[in-house]
Design a protein around this motif. Structure first.
Motif, PDB file in Angstrom:
ATOM      1  N   GLY A 139       0.826  -1.198   0.000  1.00 29.19           N
ATOM      2  CA  GLY A 139       0.000   0.000   0.000  1.00 29.19           C
ATOM      3  C   GLY A 139       0.853   1.238   0.000  1.00 29.19           C
ATOM      4  N   SER A 140       0.456   2.221   0.774  1.00 28.98           N
ATOM      5  CA  SER A 140       1.135   3.509   0.800  1.00 28.98           C
ATOM      6  C   SER A 140       1.291   3.999   2.227  1.00 28.98           C
ATOM      7  N   ASP A 141       2.497   4.455   2.560  1.00 27.92           N
ATOM      8  CA  ASP A 141       2.732   5.012   3.885  1.00 27.92           C
ATOM      9  C   ASP A 141       1.831   6.223   4.140  1.00 27.92           C
ATOM     10  N   ALA A 142       1.488   6.927   3.072  1.00 25.97           N
ATOM     11  CA  ALA A 142       0.677   8.134   3.221  1.00 25.97           C
ATOM     12  C   ALA A 142      -0.807   7.824   3.375  1.00 25.97           C
ATOM     13  N   LEU A 147      -1.657   0.879   4.681  1.00 29.18           N
ATOM     14  CA  LEU A 147      -0.812  -0.291   4.499  1.00 29.18           C
ATOM     15  C   LEU A 147      -1.590  -1.521   4.943  1.00 29.18           C
ATOM     16  N   ASN A 148      -1.506  -2.565   4.157  1.00 32.45           N
ATOM     17  CA  ASN A 148      -2.250  -3.776   4.460  1.00 32.45           C
ATOM     18  C   ASN A 148      -1.311  -4.975   4.378  1.00 32.45           C
ATOM     19  N   TYR A 149      -1.314  -5.804   5.429  1.00 34.49           N
ATOM     20  CA  TYR A 149      -0.532  -7.040   5.418  1.00 34.49           C
ATOM     21  C   TYR A 149      -1.326  -8.061   4.612  1.00 34.49           C
ATOM     22  N   THR A 150      -0.844  -8.387   3.423  1.00 35.98           N
ATOM     23  CA  THR A 150      -1.636  -9.183   2.515  1.00 35.98           C
ATOM     24  C   THR A 150      -0.749 -10.067   1.650  1.00 35.98           C
ATOM     25  N   ILE A 151      -1.378 -10.815   0.763  1.00 36.48           N
ATOM     26  CA  ILE A 151      -0.663 -11.719  -0.142  1.00 36.48           C
ATOM     27  C   ILE A 151      -1.141 -11.490  -1.566  1.00 36.48           C
TER      28      ILE A 151
END
Length: 204
Positions: free
Chosen positions: A130-133, A136-140
């Motif tokens: 994702g984006s720091d701004a 963010l997603n913990y994904t696969i």
């Protein structure tokens, strides 16, 4: 035909929307609980779909088996939930007679919730995306994730469909469960060139 003023119509609409949202949330929570009960990682909700994976961030040698067992539990719990929902229709019919007498539209009868599951096993990319701004997603992601999604589409309602890769893991870790699986005709799915060998896992 029910002629309602604007305020009454809006109230009925809000009531229907609230009931729909409560039903979807109950459905998602039920499936999510089954995932967590078997050590899975909840990825995201996509509409009324639950996406989950195993073996990350905590390694699990029997990740495929854990996933299949979670799918079996989810189907069984949804089945029990459906029995309770359908049993409520008798009282809802009584309530609807009162609503009609009061000039209100009847509530729709409750229907059975439908759950289909697609499972695949293989190498994927996992991490924060994702984006720091923003988010963010913990994904696969990866081919094997896409195949699992396609198998979910194949599953329809009340069925658990697994790939041959997942089936091979079952053979190693739970041969008794593997022996109950029914091989189905291979399928061709979008994004995968070769036909995919698939099996159905019984849960009743």
């Amino acid at each position: 035909m029910h002629q309602l003023d604007a305020d009454a119509a809006e109230k009925c609409y809000d009531e229907s929307a609230r009931e729909t949202l409560e039903t979807v949330n109950l459905y998602l929570a039920t499936v999510a609980d089954a995932v967590k009960n078997h050590g899975g990682t909840l990825d995201k909700y996509i509409g009324d779909c639950v996406m989950a994976f195993w073996n990350a961030p905590v390694p699990n040698e029997q990740h495929a088996l854990a996933c299949v067992r979670a799918a079996i539990e989810a189907q069984r719990v949804i089945h029990v939930l459906n029995q309770k929902r359908l049993a409520q229709n008798a009282s809802r019919e009584i309530e609807n007679r009162a609503r009609l007498s009061a000039g209100l539209p009847p509530k729709p009868l409750l229907t059975a919730l439908q759950l289909g599951t697609g499972i695949n096993t293989g190498l994927v990319t996992v991490g924060l995306m994702g984006s720091d701004a923003h988010i963010l997603n913990y994904t696969i992601f990866g081919r094997e994730v896409n195949l699992a999604s396609r198998l979910e589409g194949v599953s329809g309602s009340g069925r658990i469909i697994i790939s041959d890769a997942t089936y091979n893991h079952l053979l190693r870790h739970d041969s008794v469960l593997a022996a109950t699986c029914l091989e189905l005709p291979s399928v061709t799915v979008k994004g995968i060139k070769a036909a995919v060998r698939i099996f159905e896992v019984p849960w009743k």
